[in-house]
Structures are given as C-alpha cells and as structure tokens.
Scaffold this active site. Sequence first.
Site, mmCIF file in Angstrom:
data_model
loop_
_atom_site.group_PDB
_atom_site.id
_atom_site.type_symbol
_atom_site.label_atom_id
_atom_site.label_comp_id
_atom_site.label_asym_id
_atom_site.label_seq_id
_atom_site.Cartn_x
_atom_site.Cartn_y
_atom_site.Cartn_z
ATOM 1 N N THR A 28 -32.168 73.278 45.721
ATOM 2 C CA THR A 28 -33.062 74.437 45.603
ATOM 3 C C THR A 28 -33.620 74.864 46.952
ATOM 4 O OG1 THR A 28 -33.695 73.762 43.384
ATOM 5 C CG2 THR A 28 -35.213 75.221 44.506
ATOM 6 N N SER A 73 -26.720 68.230 41.174
ATOM 7 C CA SER A 73 -26.126 67.745 39.928
ATOM 8 C C SER A 73 -24.626 67.524 40.105
ATOM 9 C CB SER A 73 -26.368 68.741 38.795
ATOM 10 O OG SER A 73 -27.743 68.936 38.648
ATOM 11 N N THR A 103 -33.149 67.957 44.392
ATOM 12 C CA THR A 103 -34.021 66.893 43.884
ATOM 13 C C THR A 103 -33.412 66.160 42.678
ATOM 14 O OG1 THR A 103 -35.196 68.477 42.482
ATOM 15 C CG2 THR A 103 -36.142 68.001 44.660
ATOM 16 N N GLN A 291 -36.842 50.519 30.501
ATOM 17 C CA GLN A 291 -37.057 51.965 30.389
ATOM 18 C C GLN A 291 -38.425 52.365 30.954
ATOM 19 O OE1 GLN A 291 -36.396 53.154 26.273
ATOM 20 N NE2 GLN A 291 -34.465 52.033 26.206
HETATM 21 N N1 ASP Z 1 -30.780 71.647 40.655
HETATM 22 C C1 ASP Z 1 -31.387 71.486 41.963
HETATM 23 C C2 ASP Z 1 -30.612 70.395 42.698
HETATM 24 O O1 ASP Z 1 -30.826 69.244 42.444
HETATM 25 C C3 ASP Z 1 -32.826 71.153 41.839
HETATM 26 C C4 ASP Z 1 -33.557 70.970 43.164
HETATM 27 O O2 ASP Z 1 -33.012 70.978 44.234
HETATM 28 O O3 ASP Z 1 -34.775 70.813 43.109
HETATM 29 O O4 ASP Z 1 -29.784 70.690 43.515
#
Ligand code: ASP
Length: 354
Positions: A28, A73, A103, A291
Amino acid sequence: MNLKKVSINTALPGKPRARILIIYTGGTFGMSYDKEGVLTPFSFEYILDQLPTLKNLALAITAVSFETPIDSSNINPEHWQLISSVIFDQYDQHDGFVVLHGTDTMAYTASALSFMLDGLNKPVIFTGAQLPISEPRSDARENLITALDIASAREQDDPIVPEVCIYFDYELLRGNRSKKVESMQFDAFDSGNYPPLAKAGVKIDYNFSVIRTPSRTTTLNLRATFETNIAILKLFPGINKNVVSAVLNTPGLKAVILETYGSGNAPTLSWLLEQLSAAIERGVIIVNISQCPGGRVVQGRYETSKGLQQIGVISGADMTTEAAVTKLMLLIGEYGSSNAKTMIGISLAGELTA
Ligand code: ASP
C-alpha cells in the site's frame, strides 16, 4: 523476477551519517488508485516525488525496487530469496537496510529473513503503510523516515539494532515476534510475547536490554533453501476427522503447525491423537503453536495437552505462527527433517524464549 536500481540524488553537504540500501517490494505504501478505484502498486520513482525530503537526510541512500512491485499477498519464498540475496550481496557496502513491503505478509517475510540472514550484525528494518504515500493523512512518510533513522543509528561505532525488525506506527518490533493485528487503524503490528525494541516519540527511545547485541566475530551466512510441503492445522470445536485426515495424509507432507488453544491444549479425542501419532511415525514434524497472541505453550500443564506431549508433538514455546512456518520451511529445506526436528525448539534469532 528482477530488481532494478533507482537512483536517488542525495545532495549531501558533507560526509553521510550512514549508507543505507532501500529495497522496495510494493505494498500500500506506494500504491495508487487505478481507474476503477482499486489500489495497485506503483513504481518507486513516484515515492521519491512524494517524499523529496529523502534527499536531505544526510544519508547516502541507494534504492533497488522489484521490477514489478507487488501486493504482499503475492509474496512467496522466491521473493524472500531475492530480498535476502540483495542484502547478502550488498552487506559490506551498506550500514543498514530498509525494506518497504506490504503489511499483509510483512511478519512472514521479516521472520523468514531473520532465519535466512544467519550472523546478521546490521539493521534490516521493514516498514510499509496503511495508507498510500499520496494520501494527505498517510502514515507512509513517518514510517519510512523513522525506519531510515533506526537503520542508521549507531552507538560507539556499532549499530544499535543489529536485527531484522518491523517499524510501524511509532514502535520498533522484533520481526520474528511480530504479527499483523489490525487492517484499518495505523497500529498494524504487535508482538504479544516480546516488548518493543524502541518507541519513537520526540526522541527514539531504545530498550537496550531487549535488543540483541552485535557480535563482531560472526560473518553473514545466507540460508535460502525452503521446503514448502508444510501445513497449518487450526483447531476449532467440532473439527472434522476427515478434514484432519486429509491434511495429515497429504502426499509429501513434511511438517504441520498445529494451532492449539490456550497454553497448547487440544481436544482429547482418540481419533485425533491416533492420526497425529501416525503422522509423527511417518516422519511428519508436528509443532504445537498456540492460537493466543500472548503467553506460551506448556505441554502437560493440562490433561488436554499431555497426550500431545506423549505422542511426540514438539512444543513451539512462545513462537508466532509466522515464525514457526518460515523457520520450519527453512530448517527442513536446509538441513533435512531430522535436524529440523531438534533445531525447531532452539532460538535461532530471538524468536522464542526457551
Ligand atoms: N494488501 C497490501 C499489501 O500487503 C496491504 C498493505 O500494504 O498494507 O501489500
């Protein structure tokens, strides 16, 4: 998968405080909205336009970027190999490293790198943002500027933080103790089982007693072979025998992270213990990870974990799932299953408290 070099014209008035390499992977942090209003990764030059002050930090900054920046992801072990090999190749030429990363899987990549970069004596600071740098209220600017400060911080000629960390929202956390815990607020990360290594306010307050001490004698060694035939099996009330059986009998399966309740407890169902025991007999490593984000696994504390201990499930102590997954993949890939079985319970990079 390729990297490209990005030149940053740091107009330094004098000798730089430190030489820092930024590795931009995407996330992001540098995304922008496309025509449909969907966030997609953007190239690093765009970040420089958004943050001209990078040129005035009295740091000699070099930057490399994934040729195609990605949403985290999409990260996989090949990206970990790429990031770690750049750090390994550029190690002597730089005093510290900042990795800009999405993130979502940052805690996995930071954990993986902490195990891959064996003998690390320099800061490798991961950061990212919850809002793109182009947004007026973005957290990207502060996160990057402070990450650069931490990566260049020295005391008596030694780096203050010679480890792989995540800096986010005014806190510095050990990478292999971190978890993404929040997707809408700025405090995206937490390390429930280990105190922050630093808090950033007007000054950066380092908690020296919990930071690893650099060793002047070790040299950097890169471990980079991963075995990905592993699974995470998360328990829940009502878990089905056939589902457990399908996971444990996966062809080629090498290891399973068993995500248990509380201090490492599981239902005392005889079919569950029998299936786990049979998998262990076949050579599958089973590691018990709680967990709970805080606390630790103590097998045998309750009747509901005694059976696991008796059949040879290995306690994961207070490791995060992110640390356990990446550590198992790397240990099995590098040293084979029987060595991995003994090494998994030993702290390699501060990821567990014995
Ligand atoms: N979907 C984004 C990623 O992990 C979320 C982020 O960067 O905060 O690349």
